[in-house]
Design an enzyme around this catalytic site. Structure first.
Site, PDB file in Angstrom:
ATOM      1  N   ALA A  28      -9.215  -8.415   5.489  1.00  0.00           N
ATOM      2  CA  ALA A  28      -9.607  -9.695   5.848  1.00  0.00           C
ATOM      3  C   ALA A  28      -9.738 -10.838   4.766  1.00  0.00           C
ATOM      4  O   ALA A  28      -9.661 -11.876   5.218  1.00  0.00           O
ATOM      5  CB  ALA A  28     -11.186  -9.663   6.493  1.00  0.00           C
ATOM      6  N   ASP A  80      -0.091  -0.299   6.933  1.00  0.00           N
ATOM      7  CA  ASP A  80       1.532   0.082   7.181  1.00  0.00           C
ATOM      8  C   ASP A  80       2.069  -1.210   7.760  1.00  0.00           C
ATOM      9  O   ASP A  80       3.475  -1.227   7.356  1.00  0.00           O
ATOM     10  CB  ASP A  80       1.384   1.358   8.006  1.00  0.00           C
TER      11      ASP A  80
HETATM   12  O1  KDG Z   1      -2.369   4.357   7.841  1.00  0.00           O
HETATM   13  C1  KDG Z   1      -2.608   4.915   8.980  1.00  0.00           C
HETATM   14  C2  KDG Z   1      -2.480   6.329   8.684  1.00  0.00           C
HETATM   15  O2  KDG Z   1      -3.726   6.903   8.151  1.00  0.00           O
HETATM   16  C3  KDG Z   1      -2.570   7.268   9.847  1.00  0.00           C
HETATM   17  O3  KDG Z   1      -1.518   6.830  11.000  1.00  0.00           O
HETATM   18  C4  KDG Z   1      -2.610   8.741   9.671  1.00  0.00           C
HETATM   19  O4  KDG Z   1      -0.776   8.902   8.169  1.00  0.00           O
HETATM   20  C5  KDG Z   1      -1.929   8.985   8.611  1.00  0.00           C
HETATM   21  C6  KDG Z   1      -2.890   9.798   7.695  1.00  0.00           C
HETATM   22  O5  KDG Z   1      -2.290  10.729   6.881  1.00  0.00           O
HETATM   23  O6  KDG Z   1      -4.108   9.727   7.504  1.00  0.00           O
END
Ligand code: KDG
Length: 332
Positions: free
Chosen positions: A238, A271
């Site tokens: 945020a 992401d």
């Molecule tokens: O960034 C999101 C990810 O944490 C989720 O999609 C799951 O890739 C993942 C993980 O390994 O935690």
């Protein structure tokens, strides 16, 4: 022609229908998730040619992943079915405040059996030939020795093709401890151009240096520059994001977050940020404006349930940025 390559474990996430603790969650919805796959889908929606290297199991979950990535326009030629292991799963609660509890069923999964050979094969097929950007995260090297070698191999090959390489630290404490992660992530960070992370993650990376406090993200980002990358981005949720560049480490570039009236599901926002930031940098947008694009993508993802649903298209992102006061003219 592939302009971006990423690799890792794409998995199935069961996300609690209602916000609250996992112990109270009784119904879940199924989503396709996985940090690198989220970035790939984000980039595809922004009109980029992006390829994903990975393994899925010979099951319906693997098929769901393959169909989704393909349907989003991601090149899945090198997403292979491993007949000997299942597709990874995760279960997570929804929390608006604080970190969400996650339970993984991924040990020994198909995705975790990724090896350097998978990357070599993709390279031999020409996937890196026109690649301008490789994106990796700190999740893949935590999965297995083979997956770590795959990450290192991708970095080495992308480097020989002159691609820019980004590393999102994505420290997953359910997969490894800070003490195990720190030296591995430091070594990766020393071999990439852009490091992205939350202040907490940057602090783990910088732990052997004279660490500034976690409450000073600019100082943490500056300390990370010492490891070797030319740009370090601190993702502040945020609080927006900031970056420092090796050329002028004292200059802090910062961009505020989009104000959200409701955070529906913040997981995946980081992401989405990476997708927006990478797409901007591929268009030669300067780092400060790229932060603003990353923030807008992050906000769009946090405003919807699941990691990928809210990832904006190019047109949706343009509309968000247009509405935002203070958007640099270069990207409005
Ligand atoms: O960034 C999101 C990810 O944490 C989720 O999609 C799951 O890739 C993942 C993980 O390994 O935690």
């Amino acid at each position: 022609v592939t302009s971006v390559v990423t690799l890792g474990e794409c998995l199935i996430a069961f996300v609690a229908d209602e916000p609250g603790p996992l112990s109270e969650a009784v119904s879940f919805r199924r989503f396709v998730a996985g940090a690198e796959a989220n970035v790939a889908v984000g980039l595809a929606r922004l009109g980029r040619d992006v390829a994903f290297i990975g393994r899925i199991g010979p099951d319906g979950f693997g098929q769901a992943i393959s169909r989704r990535l393909l349907g989003e326009g991601v090149d899945t030629t090198h997403l292979v079915v491993d007949p000997g292991a299942p597709t990874a799963l995760m279960f997570r609660e929804r929390r608006i405040l604080g970190a969400a509890q996650v339970v993984y069923a991924r040990s020994g999964s198909a995705g975790s059996r990724l090896e350097a050979d998978d990357v070599e094969r993709a390279a031999a097929a020409g996937i890196f030939d026109a690649t301008r950007w490789l994106h990796v995260t700190g999740i893949t090297p935590a999965l297995s020795a083979g997956a770590r070698a795959a990450t290192e191999t991708a970095i080495r090959i992308a480097r020989t093709h002159g691609a820019t390489i980004s590393l999102d630290l994505n420290l997953r404490r359910r997969l490894w401890s800070d003490a195990e992660a720190a030296p591995v992530l430091r070594e990766l960070a020393a071999n990439v151009d852009v490091v992205l992370g939350s202040p907490d993650e940057l602090a783990v990376l910088d732990r052997s240096t004279d660490i500034p406090s976690v409450t000073d993200p600019a100082a943490l980002a500056r300390a990370t520059l010492e490891i070797g990358p030319s740009v370090v981005v601190a993702k502040l949720g945020a609080g927006g994001s900031l970056a420092v560049e090796r050329d002028d480490p004292d200059r802090i570039l910062a961009a505020p977050a989009l104000a959200l009236t409701a955070v529906v599901d913040p997981i995946g926002a980081g992401d989405a940020f990476c997708a927006g930031f990478i797409a901007a940098r591929l268009d030669s947008v300067d780092v400060a404006a790229a932060l603003a694009m990353g923030n807008a993508c992050g906000a769009a993802a946090a405003a919807t349930l699941g990691d990928q649903a809210g990832l904006p298209t190019r047109e949706e992102l343009a509309a968000l940025l247009y509405a935002l006061p203070g958007t640099p003219d270069t990207i409005r």
